[in-house]
Design a protein around this motif. Structure first.
Motif, short mmCIF file in Angstrom:
data_model
loop_
_atom_site.label_atom_id
_atom_site.label_comp_id
_atom_site.label_asym_id
_atom_site.label_seq_id
_atom_site.Cartn_x
_atom_site.Cartn_y
_atom_site.Cartn_z
N TRP A 178 -44.69 112.78 3.23
CA TRP A 178 -45.89 113.43 2.68
C TRP A 178 -45.68 113.78 1.21
CZ3 TRP A 178 -46.70 118.49 0.88
CH2 TRP A 178 -48.04 118.87 0.73
N GLN A 179 -44.50 114.29 0.88
CA GLN A 179 -44.21 114.60 -0.52
C GLN A 179 -44.25 113.35 -1.39
OE1 GLN A 179 -43.92 117.43 -1.99
NE2 GLN A 179 -43.22 118.98 -0.54
N SER A 180 -43.77 112.22 -0.87
CA SER A 180 -43.76 110.99 -1.65
C SER A 180 -45.17 110.48 -1.92
CB SER A 180 -42.95 109.92 -0.92
OG SER A 180 -43.62 109.48 0.26
N LEU A 181 -46.14 110.85 -1.09
CA LEU A 181 -47.52 110.41 -1.29
C LEU A 181 -48.25 111.24 -2.33
CD1 LEU A 181 -48.65 109.86 2.42
CD2 LEU A 181 -47.81 108.14 0.81
N ARG A 182 -47.75 112.36 -2.71
CA ARG A 182 -48.48 113.25 -3.62
C ARG A 182 -48.57 112.66 -5.02
NH1 ARG A 182 -46.08 119.20 -2.79
NH2 ARG A 182 -47.91 119.74 -4.02
N GLY B 112 -47.70 113.66 -7.97
CA GLY B 112 -48.23 114.61 -8.93
C GLY B 112 -49.48 115.33 -8.50
N ARG B 113 -50.04 114.95 -7.39
CA ARG B 113 -51.24 115.62 -6.89
C ARG B 113 -50.85 116.78 -5.97
NH1 ARG B 113 -53.90 110.45 -4.18
NH2 ARG B 113 -51.72 110.35 -3.47
N ALA B 114 -51.77 117.73 -5.82
CA ALA B 114 -51.50 118.84 -4.91
C ALA B 114 -51.52 118.37 -3.47
CB ALA B 114 -52.52 119.96 -5.13
N PRO C 255 -46.36 127.42 0.68
CA PRO C 255 -47.28 126.94 -0.36
C PRO C 255 -46.98 125.49 -0.72
CG PRO C 255 -45.55 128.26 -1.34
CD PRO C 255 -45.34 128.34 0.15
N LEU C 256 -47.93 124.85 -1.38
CA LEU C 256 -47.74 123.47 -1.79
C LEU C 256 -46.74 123.34 -2.92
CD1 LEU C 256 -51.39 122.10 -1.68
CD2 LEU C 256 -49.68 122.16 0.13
N PHE C 257 -46.61 124.38 -3.73
CA PHE C 257 -45.69 124.37 -4.86
C PHE C 257 -44.79 125.59 -4.79
CE2 PHE C 257 -49.54 122.18 -6.27
CZ PHE C 257 -49.01 120.98 -6.71
N ASP C 258 -43.58 125.45 -5.26
CA ASP C 258 -42.64 126.56 -5.28
C ASP C 258 -43.21 127.72 -6.10
OD1 ASP C 258 -40.89 125.07 -3.80
OD2 ASP C 258 -39.74 124.35 -5.53
N GLY C 259 -43.14 128.89 -5.51
CA GLY C 259 -43.65 130.07 -6.19
C GLY C 259 -45.12 130.31 -5.98
#
Length: 256
Positions: free
Chosen positions: A41-45, A47-49, A187-191
């Motif tokens: 899933w991360q590889s499909l992003r 740069g997108r959320a 969350p989708l992004f750290d922090g």
């Protein structure tokens, strides 16, 4: 100990001993499946959320394919299976495509699951559940994990999700349903922040028209409507003079 030579066959030691890998003999652990699906899933992003549903390909999750599923959000806190792997079918003893995902859970856990699931689509964010199916006749106890990752539909809204459900142990007699023993929101992004689950998020919004709640009637301020006169036929006398004219005095002379 000498290093293996370049001419040695893969998986074989120089002295002829066979090199065995546990991943080649036996089941794949829950942690490995969850990690593989999350990494894909991360590889499909790119740069997108949130990645798009159209980017998901079965060959990208070959190891997790039997445990994977794709969800479609159909209402606040509710989603159905668009695709589901073999493991989910074995747990339920039937084809689950088109069924609500809450059918995999016991009724006591469905409300909590709906509240958490809605945050996956609305925040969006990642949800991971710890599951347990209690032992029963012909049904041994099962422990499991479920991962739900948001996806965008072809319209660009977050109404799809990629996930997996994996359990350890013999499923026993189907269907098997789970209780939620814990969940972890990320969350989708750290922090980044976390949207807390709430019953108001998974409750359908009020709509106008016939779905409105009826208003309360206060009898203290009610007034009696004036009574309308009852219509009278034309041949019935209306005044006293007209009514007297309807009578005729009869005496004995008139009798024959």
């Amino acid at each position: 100990m000498s290093e293996p030579g370049e001419d040695d066959a893969p998986g074989q030691q120089p002295d002829g001993a066979q090199l065995l890998r546990l991943t080649d003999y036996g089941g794949i652990g829950m942690a490995r499946i969850l990690t593989d699906l999350r990494d894909y899933w991360q590889s499909l992003r790119r740069g997108r959320a949130v990645p798009a549903r159209a980017d998901v390909e079965p060959h990208g999750i070959s190891r997790a394919l039997d445990y994977a599923f794709v969800l479609e959000r159909i209402a606040p806190g509710a989603a159905r299976f668009r695709l589901a792997g073999r493991h989910l079918i074995d747990l339920m003893g039937m084809e689950v495509r088109g069924m609500p995902i809450c059918t995999m859970l016991n009724p006591s856990s469905r409300g909590r699951f709906s509240d958490v699931l809605e945050t996956v689509f609305r925040a969006p964010q990642i949800a991971e559940f710890r599951l347990r199916a209690q032992a029963d006749y012909a049904r041994p106890e099962l422990v499991g994990r479920m991962l739900v990752l948001p996806l965008r539909s072809d319209l660009g809204d977050v109404t799809r999700a990629l996930g997996c459900l994996i359990s350890e142990g013999d499923p026993g007699a189907a269907p098997r349903r789970f209780d939620i023993v814990g969940e972890d929101l990320q969350p989708l992004f750290d922090g980044g922040g976390i949207m807390a689950p709430s019953a108001t998020l998974s409750r359908p919004p009020a709509t106008a028209g016939f779905a409105e709640e009826p208003g309360r009637f206060d009898f203290r301020h009610a007034t009696r409507a004036p009574r309308k006169p009852v219509p009278q036929p034309r041949d019935i006398p209306q005044t006293p003079a007209e009514r007297r004219a309807m009578f005729r005095l009869i005496d004995g002379k008139d009798e024959t």
